[in-house]
Design an enzyme around this catalytic site. Structure first.
Site, short mmCIF file in Angstrom:
data_model
loop_
_atom_site.label_atom_id
_atom_site.label_comp_id
_atom_site.label_asym_id
_atom_site.label_seq_id
_atom_site.Cartn_x
_atom_site.Cartn_y
_atom_site.Cartn_z
N GLN A 1 1.02 42.75 -7.22
CA GLN A 1 1.03 43.30 -8.59
C GLN A 1 1.75 44.65 -8.65
O GLN A 1 2.36 44.98 -9.67
CB GLN A 1 -0.40 43.37 -9.17
CG GLN A 1 -1.40 44.25 -8.44
CD GLN A 1 -2.12 43.53 -7.30
OE1 GLN A 1 -1.63 42.53 -6.75
NE2 GLN A 1 -3.27 44.04 -6.92
N HIS B 1 -1.49 48.83 15.88
CA HIS B 1 -1.06 48.67 14.49
C HIS B 1 -1.64 47.41 13.84
O HIS B 1 -2.07 47.43 12.69
CB HIS B 1 0.46 48.61 14.39
CG HIS B 1 1.10 49.92 14.11
ND1 HIS B 1 0.77 50.68 13.02
CD2 HIS B 1 2.03 50.63 14.78
CE1 HIS B 1 1.48 51.80 13.02
NE2 HIS B 1 2.25 51.81 14.09
N ASN C 1 2.12 44.08 3.73
CA ASN C 1 1.79 42.82 4.39
C ASN C 1 2.72 41.71 3.89
O ASN C 1 3.66 41.97 3.15
CB ASN C 1 0.32 42.46 4.14
CG ASN C 1 0.01 42.33 2.64
OD1 ASN C 1 0.91 42.13 1.83
ND2 ASN C 1 -1.25 42.48 2.28
N GLU D 1 12.71 47.00 16.82
CA GLU D 1 12.58 48.08 15.83
C GLU D 1 12.60 49.43 16.55
O GLU D 1 13.36 50.32 16.20
CB GLU D 1 11.25 47.89 15.08
CG GLU D 1 10.98 48.95 14.02
CD GLU D 1 9.56 48.87 13.48
OE1 GLU D 1 8.70 48.20 14.09
OE2 GLU D 1 9.31 49.52 12.44
N HIS D 2 11.74 49.58 17.58
CA HIS D 2 11.71 50.81 18.38
C HIS D 2 12.10 50.46 19.81
O HIS D 2 11.55 49.52 20.38
CB HIS D 2 10.29 51.40 18.43
CG HIS D 2 9.70 51.69 17.08
ND1 HIS D 2 8.83 50.83 16.45
CD2 HIS D 2 9.87 52.74 16.24
CE1 HIS D 2 8.47 51.35 15.28
NE2 HIS D 2 9.09 52.50 15.11
N GLN E 1 1.62 50.90 19.80
CA GLN E 1 2.17 49.84 18.97
C GLN E 1 1.13 48.75 18.73
O GLN E 1 0.97 48.26 17.62
CB GLN E 1 3.40 49.24 19.66
CG GLN E 1 4.23 48.37 18.75
CD GLN E 1 4.68 49.12 17.52
OE1 GLN E 1 5.27 50.19 17.61
NE2 GLN E 1 4.36 48.60 16.35
N ASP F 1 7.44 58.37 14.68
CA ASP F 1 6.56 57.89 13.61
C ASP F 1 6.19 59.03 12.66
O ASP F 1 5.95 58.81 11.48
CB ASP F 1 5.27 57.30 14.19
CG ASP F 1 5.51 55.96 14.85
OD1 ASP F 1 6.53 55.33 14.55
OD2 ASP F 1 4.67 55.55 15.69
N HIS G 1 47.35 40.86 -13.99
CA HIS G 1 47.22 41.90 -12.97
C HIS G 1 48.58 42.51 -12.67
O HIS G 1 48.72 43.72 -12.49
CB HIS G 1 46.63 41.32 -11.68
CG HIS G 1 45.14 41.12 -11.71
ND1 HIS G 1 44.54 40.25 -12.58
CD2 HIS G 1 44.15 41.71 -10.99
CE1 HIS G 1 43.23 40.29 -12.37
NE2 HIS G 1 42.96 41.17 -11.42
N TYR H 1 6.36 52.13 -2.18
CA TYR H 1 5.10 51.43 -2.00
C TYR H 1 4.44 51.90 -0.69
O TYR H 1 5.07 51.86 0.36
CB TYR H 1 5.32 49.91 -1.95
CG TYR H 1 4.00 49.21 -1.80
CD1 TYR H 1 3.17 49.10 -2.91
CD2 TYR H 1 3.56 48.72 -0.58
CE1 TYR H 1 1.91 48.51 -2.79
CE2 TYR H 1 2.32 48.14 -0.46
CZ TYR H 1 1.50 48.03 -1.56
OH TYR H 1 0.27 47.45 -1.45
N SER I 1 5.27 45.52 13.06
CA SER I 1 5.93 46.57 13.84
C SER I 1 6.12 46.15 15.30
O SER I 1 5.40 45.29 15.80
CB SER I 1 5.08 47.84 13.75
OG SER I 1 5.83 48.95 14.15
N GLU J 1 48.87 35.50 -6.14
CA GLU J 1 47.51 35.06 -6.48
C GLU J 1 47.47 34.45 -7.88
O GLU J 1 46.38 34.18 -8.42
CB GLU J 1 46.51 36.22 -6.36
CG GLU J 1 46.21 36.61 -4.91
CD GLU J 1 44.96 37.48 -4.76
OE1 GLU J 1 44.40 37.92 -5.78
OE2 GLU J 1 44.55 37.70 -3.60
#
Lengths: 429, 429
Positions: free
Chosen positions: A186, A258, A209, A322-323, A255, A356, A415, A124, A233, A410
């Site tokens: 969708q 963004h 998003n 993240e970074h 950053q 990036d 088994h 995506y 981010s 067990e």
């Protein structure tokens, strides 16, 4: 930027908190759209595309003509840049291939792992004002290296029902052939459930998003794997006196541009550096096209002065960015104390932009503190590792009796028997 | 067992379907219990333990006295069996350690990955009639190898408020110190949210019934990672004329005794083998303690005759079994055509019990078709792989201009500037 001087340790956890996103409140609309797609398939997907993207399209798949035409419109310099970045991303992800090592655990018992591609993956790519073709490289290239048979790319069309040619061009260079003009809930619904036009996939990748993230979380209930939950981010910069305030200001701004919800943190043991960074941000802001976005993000961001660089790393491990940029000539000496981070940028010339786009590392990384428990996307994300074991006659003679004792403890008699019938057969001979 | 002869290919997908579990219907009770735990912490957890486990306990954590006493009650033979199994599991999971390879993607640009342990992990071990200590080895040993700082084990107490000493003994041998007497939704809730006694963890591992699975899925909404969604255990056996019907019958029964919803599939190109296996199952069933469970599971299970062994693998790839046994002297020649499976057992002496306990492979594996998109638990499950990049001055000179072109095309001017300020500085010198 809020300047915070020497906050007590018991406040660090609170300072590390990101604004809470409540995905539960979005689950109603996601489930409604998913149900609609289950019933009405393409018709529903096209209807939501008209509603949310204002695009009057009748065919979801990008036409061959649109696919073929894309390359003509891209400047040569950009093509070469995409080529360089792709080559580096390919090199680094190829280096993640693992040879299978056979491990003889007991005499005659051989165990190993082999990778197999996930057959169908969905990629995506968000829409919006700018064409985020870099994410196509970051997801498409490792998918190709892994050997995924089907790579299905979804991205929302613009109001004219079109996809930016740079996006199509990038997909083409990687070898992605199935491109669909669909975004948002969708798109995730179509990939999770399948429609007439869009194939159901095994795993869905890519940022988005809060609606896309909520949809990916719910797709998991349909047996679909996802790369990771995505959030806004983030960058955290640790700077000492050897850092360059102008560089840091540029990194923090890259950053902040963004989105308004981007997370930007500066940590230092040197108040002079903090003040100079704040000053430099003001200077650099003036001619920034996405100035308003950056200003909004910076309002919520913090520059924190701590007692030592070691304390900065301690804070960073709690924040789990993240970074993580280590803006210091001594950056390499700190690597072993990093516990939680998505991707680390070492030294004054390693800007986040490098990762990036073009250093070769993946830019699909855990946000929102998920660096504590998730890795970023890598070649591993596109494969399953299957374990294999070959237990020879000698092997079952060596480990069989132990298995019998444990199965009995067990209370799993069958088994035990699966071993006993084999040992009996061997002893008969 | 239902015998199916040469079903047409367009029915394979349908034959591969597992009964659908609707976790959404359980989300209401899970959310209620989670909310209660959020508010009332230990008090709520103890209350649910009284309600669901009928155990009147006042302290959740296993006492030091109970912890120390456990070893006295275990027979020496079982201790040795646990030692052998632990050693093999340790060996195989140690072999999964990866050295970090530094990859120079462009001249002066160095990228690599390093593993870091997930700090706090929760290990859930189901209760019930039998003490499933093998799962403690399968989750605890790789957690220790990974270097996880806190390993929190939860398992429901019996009606007397006690945990089986074999479980405690196994945890002790691995070095797991924090053991809590709590099971079901309330255990997952406590691990996800934290209480006075039970620490909040970063990732939750372990099998469980549908309530535990539903709770793990919902724990993800609280930022907690999980190993994988769990379902009823499965085995698929592919047998040719070189196989041993008595062995296969024992293997199918060892799966069927797990639970009434266990999935058991036999594929063969040889009807004689199918008939002999069905006959042998009847014989072996008679003296099986968990006979009724096995009979119920076998009612839903299928023995399918196909045209060739290649077709059997084609079917198996669609089914994506948790355990795949290749009961053939030629087993090794088929490995490359396996696309989807959790763990593969090669040849007539590799019984599933071996992998369940002692071969060294992990028995926490993807069920319910998840072998298409998930790997089983491995050392990787207990670490994050952090990417590192060092971009030197030479490096940014090599890749910088490309980054500038791409950032501009994505309309991210500050991303471009982060490179430009560095290139300018280099050129000034």
């Amino acid at each position: 930027m809020q300047k915070v001087i020497n906050p007590p340790k018991n406040e660090w956890e609170k300072l590390s908190k990101r604004p809470l996103k409540d995905f539960n409140s979005l689950s109603k609309i996601v489930n409604e759209i998913f149900d609609d797609i289950k019933r009405n398939k393409d018709e529903a997907v096209l209807r939501y595309t008209r509603l949310f993207d204002k695009a009057e399209i009748t065919t979801l798949q990008l036409s061959e003509e649109e696919y073929n035409r894309a390359s003509d419109e891209i400047p040569e310099e950009l093509k070469n840049a995409i080529k360089l970045a792709s080559r580096n991303i390919e090199k680094f992800h190829l280096s993640q291939k693992e040879d299978s090592k056979i491990c003889e655990t007991s005499k005659g018992v051989y165990c190993w792992r082999e990778s197999r591609p996930i057959e169908k993956v969905g990629i995506y790519i968000p829409g919006g004002s700018a064409p985020l073709f870099s994410t196509i490289m970051m997801l498409g290239i490792p998918a190709k290296i892994a050997g995924c048979k089907e790579i299905i790319m979804c991205t929302p069309p613009d109001k004219n029902g079109e996809i930016n040619p740079i996006m199509v061009y990038t997909a083409k260079t990687i070898g992605i052939k199935s491109i669909f003009k669909v975004g948002g809930i969708q798109a995730i619904g179509a990939l999770a459930l399948g429609t007439e036009a869009i194939p159901k996939v095994d795993k869905i990748f890519g940022p988005g998003n809060q609606f896309v993230t909520a949809a990916k979380l719910i797709a998991q209930n349909y047996g679909i794997a996802i790369d990771m939950p995505a959030g806004p981010s983030e960058v955290l910069v640790i700077a000492d006196s050897s850092s360059n305030p102008e560089f840091i200001a540029a990194d923090l701004l890259s950053q902040a541009e963004h989105g308004e919800d981007s997370q930007v943190i500066l940590l230092s043991d040197d108040e002079r550096i903090i003040d100079e960074v704040i000053e430099s941000i003001k200077n650099q802001l003036s001619d920034l096209p996405r100035k308003d976005t950056a200003i909004a993000a910076l309002k919520e961001s913090k520059a924190i002065m701590l007692n030592s660089i070691e304390e900065c790393f301690e804070f960073s491990n709690i924040y789990a960015p993240e970074h993580l940029i280590i803006a210091s000539d001594n950056a390499k000496s700190y690597l072993s104390i990093i516990e939680n981070a998505g991707s680390v940028f070492i030294g004054n010339y390693s800007c986040e932009s490098a990762g990036d786009y073009a250093s070769g590392t993946n830019h699909t990384l855990p946000t929102n503190g998920f660096a504590k428990n998730y890795s970023g996307v890598s070649l591993d994300s596109f494969v399953k590792k299957i374990t294999f074991q070959e237990v020879t006659k000698e092997g079952i003679m060596n480990i069989g009796p132990s298995i019998e004792f444990m199965a009995e403890a067990e209370q799993l008699a069958a088994h035990k028997k699966a071993v006993s019938v084999r040992l009996k057969k061997i002893n008969e001979k």
